[in-house]
Scaffold this motif. Structure first.
Motif, PDB file in Angstrom:
ATOM      1  N   GLN A 180      50.586  34.692  45.963  1.00 34.60           N
ATOM      2  CA  GLN A 180      49.970  33.907  45.104  1.00 34.60           C
ATOM      3  C   GLN A 180      48.144  34.025  45.094  1.00 34.60           C
ATOM      4  OE1 GLN A 180      51.071  29.886  46.417  1.00 34.60           O
ATOM      5  NE2 GLN A 180      49.549  29.068  44.676  1.00 34.60           N
ATOM      6  N   LEU A 181      47.811  34.119  46.484  1.00 39.27           N
ATOM      7  CA  LEU A 181      46.251  34.436  46.654  1.00 39.27           C
ATOM      8  C   LEU A 181      46.026  35.711  46.081  1.00 39.27           C
ATOM      9  CD1 LEU A 181      46.109  33.475  50.273  1.00 39.27           C
ATOM     10  CD2 LEU A 181      45.302  32.082  48.451  1.00 39.27           C
ATOM     11  N   ARG A 182      46.507  36.666  46.017  1.00 38.79           N
ATOM     12  CA  ARG A 182      46.359  37.990  45.223  1.00 38.79           C
ATOM     13  C   ARG A 182      46.261  37.748  43.777  1.00 38.79           C
ATOM     14  NH1 ARG A 182      49.511  40.766  49.162  1.00 38.79           N
ATOM     15  NH2 ARG A 182      51.288  40.602  47.588  1.00 38.79           N
ATOM     16  N   ASN A 183      47.057  36.772  42.985  1.00 41.62           N
ATOM     17  CA  ASN A 183      47.170  36.531  41.822  1.00 41.62           C
ATOM     18  C   ASN A 183      45.962  35.802  41.419  1.00 41.62           C
ATOM     19  OD1 ASN A 183      49.397  38.026  41.382  1.00 41.62           O
ATOM     20  ND2 ASN A 183      50.965  36.300  41.724  1.00 41.62           N
ATOM     21  N   GLU A 184      45.674  34.878  42.428  1.00 41.24           N
ATOM     22  CA  GLU A 184      44.655  33.885  41.933  1.00 41.24           C
ATOM     23  C   GLU A 184      43.220  34.836  41.966  1.00 41.24           C
ATOM     24  OE1 GLU A 184      44.324  30.818  44.688  1.00 41.24           O
ATOM     25  OE2 GLU A 184      46.233  29.671  43.857  1.00 41.24           O
ATOM     26  N   MET A 185      43.103  35.487  43.067  1.00 38.59           N
ATOM     27  CA  MET A 185      41.913  36.627  42.997  1.00 38.59           C
ATOM     28  C   MET A 185      41.610  37.411  41.945  1.00 38.59           C
ATOM     29  SD  MET A 185      40.242  35.852  45.875  1.00 38.59           S
ATOM     30  CE  MET A 185      38.992  37.311  45.627  1.00 38.59           C
ATOM     31  N   LEU A 186      43.105  37.987  41.399  1.00 36.52           N
ATOM     32  CA  LEU A 186      43.041  38.732  39.863  1.00 36.52           C
ATOM     33  C   LEU A 186      42.435  37.821  39.038  1.00 36.52           C
ATOM     34  CD1 LEU A 186      43.601  41.404  38.969  1.00 36.52           C
ATOM     35  CD2 LEU A 186      46.129  40.912  38.638  1.00 36.52           C
ATOM     36  N   LYS A 187      43.137  36.542  38.898  1.00 33.76           N
ATOM     37  CA  LYS A 187      42.693  36.029  37.872  1.00 33.76           C
ATOM     38  C   LYS A 187      41.302  35.745  37.866  1.00 33.76           C
ATOM     39  CE  LYS A 187      44.494  31.856  35.337  1.00 33.76           C
ATOM     40  NZ  LYS A 187      45.758  30.668  35.626  1.00 33.76           N
ATOM     41  N   ARG A 188      40.778  35.225  38.935  1.00 32.59           N
ATOM     42  CA  ARG A 188      39.183  34.894  39.000  1.00 32.59           C
ATOM     43  C   ARG A 188      38.459  36.082  38.593  1.00 32.59           C
ATOM     44  NH1 ARG A 188      38.422  31.546  44.589  1.00 32.59           N
ATOM     45  NH2 ARG A 188      39.728  29.964  44.223  1.00 32.59           N
ATOM     46  N   SER A 189      38.776  37.259  38.996  1.00 39.18           N
ATOM     47  CA  SER A 189      37.949  38.393  38.756  1.00 39.18           C
ATOM     48  C   SER A 189      38.393  38.605  37.209  1.00 39.18           C
ATOM     49  CB  SER A 189      38.421  39.689  39.247  1.00 39.18           C
ATOM     50  OG  SER A 189      38.017  40.852  39.099  1.00 39.18           O
ATOM     51  N   GLN A 190      39.193  38.401  36.688  1.00 39.07           N
ATOM     52  CA  GLN A 190      39.441  38.556  35.260  1.00 39.07           C
ATOM     53  C   GLN A 190      38.604  37.494  34.385  1.00 39.07           C
ATOM     54  OE1 GLN A 190      43.756  38.862  34.475  1.00 39.07           O
ATOM     55  NE2 GLN A 190      43.565  41.054  35.169  1.00 39.07           N
ATOM     56  N   SER A 191      38.723  36.281  34.853  1.00 37.74           N
ATOM     57  CA  SER A 191      38.062  35.271  34.410  1.00 37.74           C
ATOM     58  C   SER A 191      36.552  35.277  34.426  1.00 37.74           C
ATOM     59  CB  SER A 191      38.435  33.996  34.935  1.00 37.74           C
ATOM     60  OG  SER A 191      38.035  33.813  36.331  1.00 37.74           O
ATOM     61  N   ALA A 192      35.848  36.105  35.418  1.00 42.26           N
ATOM     62  CA  ALA A 192      34.763  36.075  35.467  1.00 42.26           C
ATOM     63  C   ALA A 192      34.076  36.850  34.149  1.00 42.26           C
ATOM     64  CB  ALA A 192      34.066  36.984  36.735  1.00 42.26           C
ATOM     65  N   GLN A 193      34.759  37.651  33.408  1.00 43.51           N
ATOM     66  CA  GLN A 193      34.379  38.141  32.310  1.00 43.51           C
ATOM     67  C   GLN A 193      34.143  37.135  31.036  1.00 43.51           C
ATOM     68  OE1 GLN A 193      33.320  41.244  32.285  1.00 43.51           O
ATOM     69  NE2 GLN A 193      34.026  41.543  34.106  1.00 43.51           N
ATOM     70  N   ARG A 194      34.845  36.059  31.025  1.00 46.89           N
ATOM     71  CA  ARG A 194      34.438  34.972  30.384  1.00 46.89           C
ATOM     72  C   ARG A 194      33.467  34.218  30.367  1.00 46.89           C
ATOM     73  NH1 ARG A 194      39.938  31.180  29.526  1.00 46.89           N
ATOM     74  NH2 ARG A 194      38.461  30.811  27.360  1.00 46.89           N
ATOM     75  N   THR A 195      32.728  34.406  31.596  1.00 43.03           N
ATOM     76  CA  THR A 195      31.360  33.771  31.548  1.00 43.03           C
ATOM     77  C   THR A 195      30.227  34.102  30.412  1.00 43.03           C
ATOM     78  OG1 THR A 195      31.290  34.325  33.918  1.00 43.03           O
ATOM     79  CG2 THR A 195      29.300  33.624  33.019  1.00 43.03           C
TER      80      THR A 195
END
Length: 363
Positions: A246-261
């Motif tokens: 779950q933590l890995r998925n959250e980190m991956l999701k955050r990393s991908q969401s950074a591009q939505r900045t």
């Protein structure tokens, strides 16, 4: 749980079998080794027995012929003893070497290459007389005794029937043979009798190999509880693995969401440790929405994206920490933070409108 542990209905896992092999616990039949060694010995006697016997008789004959000519002093005695030792070693060495290689090959065929130091470690339980009595009175000991008796009876029957056939075929011809032919016939009969015994031992060895394999598999069986504990030991607790996933998925999701900045209206920072990107569409959203958030390296990446796309960066450490801690991705700002976020959004929109008016005037 204790009953579940005693219910060993599951086959042993490859991991348990590997650990048992490292401790030297493998399925092996001693009857296979005995039958192989006996067969090799008989083949050697049949192939080289007469030559070895003739060589031995010639050597003994030479000793008897030289007996009256020898001087029994210290040098002659040790020279003669060394010569006799080398001669007997030359006769028996190949046989013993063949038997040793046969025993090693029989072991390797059953277990493969195996080097375990566990059986060499001192085990004081073996010196316990109580454990010794338990082994003597165990079912395994009774089975081994019954198997030995059955093997003795079968081998005796083989010998009796083989000798009866030999007596019928050769009894009346032995008196007409020369000593040379008599010895050759005797060696051939011994080899033939031994091969029949080896065939019977081979059949018993196959049965013992199957039985030993089944007993070993039964002894290595595991309960469902043991299987679960093994999985936990090898791969970790399923709850911990689920949390890590779950933590890995959250980190991956955050990393991908950074591009939505790049889609955000404003980036609120800590100023360097935390970054939160908000977006608000008037008339479509009740409150600003959190598009991306990050800490450390991810926050620095978000600041770079905001700078590249001319997105306003506002330094507000308390608000950035609260938004980072309390909001999940794509979650709207809660009412208790409306006032602080609204001031920033109004300022951003006012600054954006101020930039657009001079552009329209020039156009």
């Amino acid at each position: 749980m204790a009953e579940q542990d005693l219910d060993r209905s599951e086959a042993a896992s490859p991991y348990k079998l590997q650990k048992a092999r490292e401790r030297g616990q493998v399925s092996k039949s001693s009857e296979i080794i005995s039958a192989t060694v006996l067969a090799v010995a008989l083949v050697y006697i049949y192939a080289r027995g007469w030559d070895s016997l003739a060589s031995l008789m010639r050597f003994d004959q030479a000793l008897l012929q030289m007996a009256d000519q020898l001087r029994l002093d210290h040098a002659v005695f040790w020279h003669l003893a060394g010569h006799m030792g080398r001669h007997y070693l030359a006769l028996t060495g190949p046989l013993f070497g063949a038997l040793m290689l046969a025993a090693i090959a029989a072991n390797l065929m059953q277990t493969g290459p195996l080097l375990a130091m566990e059986p060499l470690k001192p085990d004081w339980d073996r010196l316990n007389p109580v454990n010794g009595m338990k082994k003597i009175l165990s079912v395994r000991t009774l089975f081994d005794a019954a198997r030995a008796c059955a093997k003795l009876v079968l081998l005796t029957m083989v010998v009796v029937y083989a000798l009866r056939d030999l007596l019928r075929q050769q009894f009346f011809f032995l008196s007409a043979l020369t000593p040379h032919d008599y010895l050759q016939t005797l060696l051939g009969d011994i080899a033939a009798l031994g091969m029949k015994m080896a065939l019977m031992l081979g059949l018993l060895a196959v049965v013992d190999l199957v039985y030993t394999g089944r007993q070993f598999a039964k002894r290595m069986r595991m309960s469902k509880r043991e299987l679960k504990d093994e999985v936990k030991q090898r791969e970790g607790d399923p709850r911990i693995r689920s949390r890590l996933r779950q933590l890995r998925n959250e980190m991956l999701k955050r990393s991908q969401s950074a591009q939505r900045t790049r889609e955000a209206d404003v980036l609120i920072t800590n100023p360097t440790h935390v970054a939160v990107a908000l977006r608000y569409v008037h008339g479509e959203m009740r409150s600003p929405q959190l598009l991306a958030k990050g800490a450390g390296v991810l926050a620095a990446q978000m600041r770079q994206i905001a700078t590249r796309h001319h997105i306003p960066i506002v330094q507000n450490a308390p608000l950035a920490r609260r938004l980072f801690r309390e909001l999940a991705l794509e979650q709207p700002v809660p009412p208790n933070l409306y006032a602080e976020v609204a001031r920033i959004i109004v300022w951003v929109f006012a600054m954006r409108q101020a930039r657009q008016q001079p552009a329209e005037t020039q156009a």
